[in-house]
Design a protein around this motif. Structure first.
Motif, PDB file in Angstrom:
ATOM      1  N   GLN A  10      -2.198 -18.380  -7.221  1.00 16.14           N
ATOM      2  CA  GLN A  10      -2.366 -16.994  -6.793  1.00 16.14           C
ATOM      3  C   GLN A  10      -2.453 -16.062  -7.989  1.00 16.14           C
ATOM      4  N   VAL A  35      -5.593 -13.592  -8.860  1.00 21.86           N
ATOM      5  CA  VAL A  35      -5.425 -12.145  -8.987  1.00 21.86           C
ATOM      6  C   VAL A  35      -5.866 -11.670 -10.366  1.00 21.86           C
ATOM      7  N   ARG A  77       2.178  -4.193  -5.943  1.00 17.43           N
ATOM      8  CA  ARG A  77       2.658  -4.634  -4.642  1.00 17.43           C
ATOM      9  C   ARG A  77       2.825  -3.412  -3.749  1.00 17.43           C
ATOM     10  N   THR A 122       3.678  -1.800  -0.071  1.00 22.20           N
ATOM     11  CA  THR A 122       4.354  -2.042   1.205  1.00 22.20           C
ATOM     12  C   THR A 122       4.570  -0.715   1.916  1.00 22.20           C
ATOM     13  N   SER A 132       2.058  -4.838   4.605  1.00 17.19           N
ATOM     14  CA  SER A 132       2.006  -5.049   3.153  1.00 17.19           C
ATOM     15  C   SER A 132       0.560  -5.044   2.673  1.00 17.19           C
ATOM     16  N   GLU A 138      -1.040  -7.301   1.363  1.00 21.62           N
ATOM     17  CA  GLU A 138      -1.769  -8.548   1.588  1.00 21.62           C
ATOM     18  C   GLU A 138      -2.845  -8.392   2.655  1.00 21.62           C
ATOM     19  N   ASN A 139      -2.671  -7.385   3.531  1.00 22.36           N
ATOM     20  CA  ASN A 139      -3.625  -7.180   4.622  1.00 22.36           C
ATOM     21  C   ASN A 139      -4.704  -6.169   4.264  1.00 22.36           C
ATOM     22  N   GLY A 187      -5.262  -7.242  -5.526  1.00 22.49           N
ATOM     23  CA  GLY A 187      -4.110  -7.906  -4.934  1.00 22.49           C
ATOM     24  C   GLY A 187      -2.911  -7.873  -5.867  1.00 22.49           C
ATOM     25  N   PRO A 229       2.115 -12.411  -7.705  1.00 17.13           N
ATOM     26  CA  PRO A 229       3.340 -12.932  -7.100  1.00 17.13           C
ATOM     27  C   PRO A 229       4.534 -12.879  -8.033  1.00 17.13           C
TER      28      PRO A 229
END
Length: 540
Positions: A155, A159, A204, A206, A255, A257-258, A341, A344
């Motif tokens: 991942q 990214v 990230r 959210t 989040s 990720e969508n 994105g 992680p």
């Protein structure tokens, strides 16, 4: 071997013309008319690698241990919820990333069976070890850790690739090295500051609900109620402290990720970030806004609240806008990171250096000089030793170099200094097949064969040796490419291409010239000095 049908002649001519067309832009420069020009069509020169063009070189290390730690923490939180639902009183939860364990205690021995069932539901992949009647320890297996690390690296690599490509940089090289490192090479990039900033950002995103009613007491006690946490705003005061604090739910409703898209745009004259969700994200976003009309929804980026607007109405289309004190550049940069994105895990720079274009030009000059000297030496030797046939071999050698450069250009390959070494090596190897053939023809002539028979026998009997020798070298090149990395692969590519093209030019092109000469001139003696046949008669 001396029969040349028309289709073979046409094939050789077409391959030669294509090779020239694809190789020519490396001399004349790019002639592709527009960005819409097909990538497979001729008109684009080879790209130069970092060691030839100069640029940035970075080696980063991914903190895979942080992901393992988060996994243990998430498992512990999930286990608490399962035990609470099973009406099991548990306490003394401890997570140890070093030993990959989670331990906890239960109050009543009678709840041991319910505890085991909760563990099977919340953490089926963990190994369970009872420590007495009321103490339990869960251990994350090593194979699960390796699989988690591999997913983290895959991942992270994806990214990083998307982020670097989104910057519009030319021909970057991004590849995994070892267990937890990523190599990034960007030819032509002289300043690594922007690259480091893009790579180090977590990005990230959210969305959480905000509770302003409980906020004053949480700030006063510096302690968030259960299920909540205090988060700072992204805006900071002059002394570096956050302008305000927010009390947000720990639960993440939607989040990043969508996300399917994020773009910097303007709203009421101010830079904002517009975003779109996929079907799953749109459904979740619509549900949380529909059920909390009148409440506040915080957009959190890397642990800081960007904005927390009031939900005026349900947003069911899956589109929204993130407002905040953005500059246009900051909005564009944040949108780029959101599109690429979230990483992680954080990355640490292990090695960083910049290669100047002057050093790359020196490498090009040295490689060009070595190639030219090698080419001249081979051409002079072949012409002096084999005469007319040597000239034919030299023409095939020049075509061979053209085909190598043309193929590298057509494949969009990046030429590196080891690649130049592969080309130089190919110059010497390219005439090897012709030498074997010519020597075989010379031997057959010395045995008293006619011109036609000697040429026929020379090509047919030398072919097996040529194929065997080149095939073994080709296997070595394939293995170098399969198990090597970086410069070794560049050398293997040019070597493999050179082997294929040299076999084509030696077996097809040179033979065509020889056949055309024999059929047109019909010489009685070949322009190759024949070795005298050894006498087999003895004295009487």
């Amino acid at each position: 071997m001396l029969q040349f049908p028309v289709w073979k002649k046409v094939l050789i001519a077409v391959i030669a013309v294509l090779g020239v067309l694809y190789a020519l832009p490396n001399v004349t420069g790019k002639w592709a008319p527009s960005d819409d020009y097909p990538t497979w069509a001729p008109g684009k020169p080879m790209s130069l690698g970092l060691d030839l063009r100069g640029g940035a070189h970075m080696l980063v290390q991914v903190r895979t241990q942080d992901v393992v730690k988060e996994r243990l923490g998430a498992t512990a939180d999930g286990l608490r919820i399962e035990l609470r639902n099973a009406k099991v009183r548990a306490s003394s939860f401890e997570s140890d990333p070093d030993t990959l364990t989670i331990s906890f205690s239960i109050r009543n021995v009678e709840d041991a069976d319910a505890t085991r069932q909760a563990i099977r539901d919340a953490a089926p992949e963990y190994d369970l070890t009872p420590l007495g009647d009321t103490r339990f320890r869960l251990t994350l297996p090593e194979d699960e850790v390796r699989a988690l690390n591999d997913r983290t690296m895959a991942q992270s690599l994806e990214v990083v690739t998307r982020r670097v490509n989104a910057m519009g940089l030319t021909e970057p090289t991004i590849q995994r090295q070892g267990l937890d490192r990523i190599l990034i090479q960007v030819p032509g990039l002289e300043d690594t500051a922007a690259l480091k900033q893009i790579l180090n950002a977590q990005a990230r995103l959210t969305f959480h609900l905000v509770d302003f009613d409980k906020l004053p007491s949480a700030i006063q006690t510096n302690r968030a109620p259960p299920g909540y946490e205090l988060m700072p705003s992204i805006e900071e005061n002059a002394d570096g402290t956050p302008e305000r604090m927010y009390l947000v739910t720990k639960q993440v409703f939607v989040s990043g990720e969508n996300l399917t898209n994020a773009q910097a745009t303007f709203q009421q004259g101010q830079p904002v970030i517009s975003f779109s969700f996929d079907s799953v994200g749109a459904q979740r976003f619509g549900k949380v806004t529909q059920e909390n009309v009148g409440g506040f929804l915080a957009a959190v980026l890397d642990g800081k609240v960007v904005s927390a607007p009031r939900i005026q109405t349900a947003i069911l289309g899956g589109n929204g806008v993130i407002t905040g004190s953005f500059t246009l550049m900051k909005a564009q940069e944040t949108a780029l990171l959101l599109r690429a994105g979230a990483l992680p895990a954080q990355m640490d720079t292990i090695e960083e250096r910049t290669v100047g274009p002057g050093l790359g030009q020196d490498s090009i000059d040295a490689g060009s000089l070595a190639s030219l000297i090698g080419l001249i030496a081979v051409v002079v030797f072949m012409a002096a030793y084999y005469g007319r046939f040597g000239i034919y071999a030299n023409i095939a050698l020049l075509l061979n170099l053209t085909l190598i450069i043309g193929l590298l250009s057509a494949l969009g390959a990046t030429l590196t200094l080891p690649g130049i070494a592969g080309i130089v090596l190919t110059v010497g190897m390219a005439v090897d097949a012709n030498v074997l053939i010519f020597e075989r023809i010379r031997e057959e002539t010395g045995l008293g064969r006619t011109v036609m028979n000697a040429v026929e026998a020379g090509y047919s009997r030398a072919l097996t040796t040529i194929v065997d020798s080149n095939l073994t070298t080709l296997i070595a090149a394939v293995l170098l490419y399969s198990f090597g990395a970086g410069p070794i692969r560049g050398f293997a590519v040019t070597l493999a291409i050179g082997i294929v093209t040299s076999m084509f030019t030696a077996i097809m092109v040179t033979r065509l010239f020889v056949v055309m000469y024999i059929r047109s001139k019909r010489p009685d003696v070949l322009p190759i000095a024949a070795k005298p046949a050894k006498s087999t008669s003895g004295e009487a």
